[in-house]
Design an enzyme around this catalytic site. Structure first.
Site, PDB file in Angstrom:
ATOM      1  CG  ASP A 276       4.470   3.321  -6.674  1.00  0.00           C
ATOM      2  OD1 ASP A 276       3.627   2.670  -6.851  1.00  0.00           O
ATOM      3  OD2 ASP A 276       4.774   4.625  -7.105  1.00  0.00           O
TER       4      ASP A 276
ATOM      5  CD  GLU B  39      -2.518   1.846   0.487  1.00  0.00           C
ATOM      6  OE1 GLU B  39      -3.356   0.969   0.070  1.00  0.00           O
ATOM      7  OE2 GLU B  39      -2.436   2.915   0.178  1.00  0.00           O
TER       8      GLU B  39
ATOM      9  CG  ASP C 193      -8.230  -3.663  -3.452  1.00  0.00           C
ATOM     10  OD1 ASP C 193      -9.034  -3.194  -3.934  1.00  0.00           O
ATOM     11  OD2 ASP C 193      -8.297  -4.079  -2.265  1.00  0.00           O
ATOM     12  CB  SER C 194      -5.620  -0.033  -7.947  1.00  0.00           C
ATOM     13  OG  SER C 194      -6.487  -0.046  -8.859  1.00  0.00           O
TER      14      SER C 194
HETATM   15  N1  SAM Z   1     -12.113  -0.915  -3.171  1.00  0.00           N
HETATM   16  C1  SAM Z   1     -11.757   0.133  -3.787  1.00  0.00           C
HETATM   17  C2  SAM Z   1     -12.231   0.761  -5.019  1.00  0.00           C
HETATM   18  O1  SAM Z   1     -11.968  -0.060  -6.081  1.00  0.00           O
HETATM   19  O2  SAM Z   1     -12.593   1.901  -4.796  1.00  0.00           O
HETATM   20  C3  SAM Z   1     -10.203   0.248  -3.414  1.00  0.00           C
HETATM   21  C4  SAM Z   1      -9.595  -0.067  -2.246  1.00  0.00           C
HETATM   22  S1  SAM Z   1      -7.998   0.349  -1.676  1.00  0.00           S
HETATM   23  C5  SAM Z   1      -8.592   1.601  -0.442  1.00  0.00           C
HETATM   24  C6  SAM Z   1      -7.137   1.209  -2.905  1.00  0.00           C
HETATM   25  C7  SAM Z   1      -5.786   1.653  -2.406  1.00  0.00           C
HETATM   26  O3  SAM Z   1      -4.864   1.655  -3.461  1.00  0.00           O
HETATM   27  C8  SAM Z   1      -5.926   3.027  -1.660  1.00  0.00           C
HETATM   28  O4  SAM Z   1      -5.457   2.822  -0.467  1.00  0.00           O
HETATM   29  C9  SAM Z   1      -4.502   3.717  -2.438  1.00  0.00           C
HETATM   30  O5  SAM Z   1      -3.755   4.333  -1.440  1.00  0.00           O
HETATM   31  C10 SAM Z   1      -3.902   2.393  -3.037  1.00  0.00           C
HETATM   32  N2  SAM Z   1      -2.787   2.759  -4.053  1.00  0.00           N
HETATM   33  C11 SAM Z   1      -3.135   3.620  -5.229  1.00  0.00           C
HETATM   34  N3  SAM Z   1      -1.855   3.634  -5.694  1.00  0.00           N
HETATM   35  C12 SAM Z   1      -1.257   2.726  -5.364  1.00  0.00           C
HETATM   36  C13 SAM Z   1       0.260   2.442  -5.834  1.00  0.00           C
HETATM   37  N4  SAM Z   1       0.823   2.845  -6.785  1.00  0.00           N
HETATM   38  N5  SAM Z   1       0.668   1.539  -5.054  1.00  0.00           N
HETATM   39  C14 SAM Z   1       0.492   0.914  -3.878  1.00  0.00           C
HETATM   40  N6  SAM Z   1      -0.955   1.315  -3.528  1.00  0.00           N
HETATM   41  C15 SAM Z   1      -1.514   2.325  -4.154  1.00  0.00           C
END
Ligand code: SAM
Length: 276
Positions: free
Chosen positions: A137, A106, A155-156
């Protein structure tokens, strides 16, 4: 006086949520994070104005992004989740006894902190001995990995801000390399109504890398249009060959063995969209 949170999807479509209480607001280095108590959906995690999960329906998204690849792979031992800082997908993956390790990458530590504080029912997973949180990242993290994972789940959040490049060729290529010879990649690929370009792009890129690529759908009330897509790319196993004995005893609220096959039956406009 009532307070309403408005989520903008397009210039002509907005979702209105009645808010009982705003519990937390913070600008993190990556996004604007909010936790709200919504009248009909319970607590919600909101990032940059988009609802990510709600207490009421998070089970649908988290079960559907997890159980389909976890059952398509006959013996997933090492699983990588990219994004997913709410812990819901990890909770589902850890329901399988054969799983030895789940790594969750995350980018935003503040998401995990907020989940620990405001969603204790989701945060349990962070203390599972098979679970490892990596704050990084996901794009950078997978670059150095080779044939390490059985299943990767992306799960982005939506393809804006830190998630933009999670929907592009270099990242998917790195995921392909990070998977074992029979590995499976599963990604959330947005709404078939509002994000048709994304679904087409994701399907096109993954079809150039993997042997089998299949789209499936779930109904998720929280997300714009309610209809949501996932794209599963597999190096070896095909969902249609799967035997579902391993689903027995797995406790779910949306997913069933019938749903496993039904979710791949696509409406004609989605077929047309992905060119099948
Ligand atoms: N179920 C959700 C939706 O589709 O709306 C998504 C769940 S989850 C909260 C998405 C997560 O991806 C966020 O917490 C965000 O910080 C993370 N995220 C975004 N870009 C990322 C990256 N490049 N690497 C790792 N995590 C990332």
């Amino acid at each position: 006086m009532s307070i309403w949170f408005i989520e903008d999807e397009t210039p002509g479509y907005k979702l209105h949520w009645k808010v009982n209480r705003v519990l937390y607001q913070k600008q993190t280095p990556y996004q604007y994070l909010e936790v709200m108590d919504l009248e009909d959906f319970g607590r919600a995690l909101v990032l940059d104005g988009a609802v990510q999960i709600t207490e009421k329906d998070e089970f649908i998204y988290n079960e559907m992004i997890s159980h389909i690849p976890m059952l398509t792979h006959p013996n997933p031992k090492k699983v990588l989740i990219i994004g997913g800082g709410d812990g819901g997908a990890a909770r589902e993956v850890l329901k399988y006894e054969e799983v030895e390790e789940v790594q969750l990458v995350e980018i935003d530590e503040e998401v995990v902190k907020a989940v620990r504080e405001f969603f204790p029912q989701l945060a349990d997973v962070f203390d599972d001995p098979r679970f490892r949180l990596i704050v990084d990242d996901g794009i950078e993290f997978v670059k150095s990995k080779e044939e390490e994972y059985d299943v990767i789940i992306v799960d982005s959040s939506d393809p804006v801000g830190p998630a933009v490049n999670l929907f592009d060729h270099p990242f998917y290529n790195d995921c392909f390399k990070a998977l074992k010879q029979d590995g499976i990649l599963n990604v959330q690929s947005e709404s078939p109504f509002f994000n048709q370009d994304i679904i087409k792009k994701v399907t096109g890129i993954l079809s150039g890398l993997f042997k089998h690529v299949d789209t499936y759908l779930a109904c998720i009330p929280t997300y714009p249009s309610g209809l949501w897509s996932f794209t599963m790319a597999s190096k070896a196993y095909r969902y249609s060959d799967v035997r579902l004995e391993r689903a027995t005893g797995i406790n779910t609220r949306y997913f069933t063995p019938d749903i496993f096959h039904a979710c791949f039956k696509l409406p004609r406009f989605v077929h047309d969209l992905i060119g099948k």
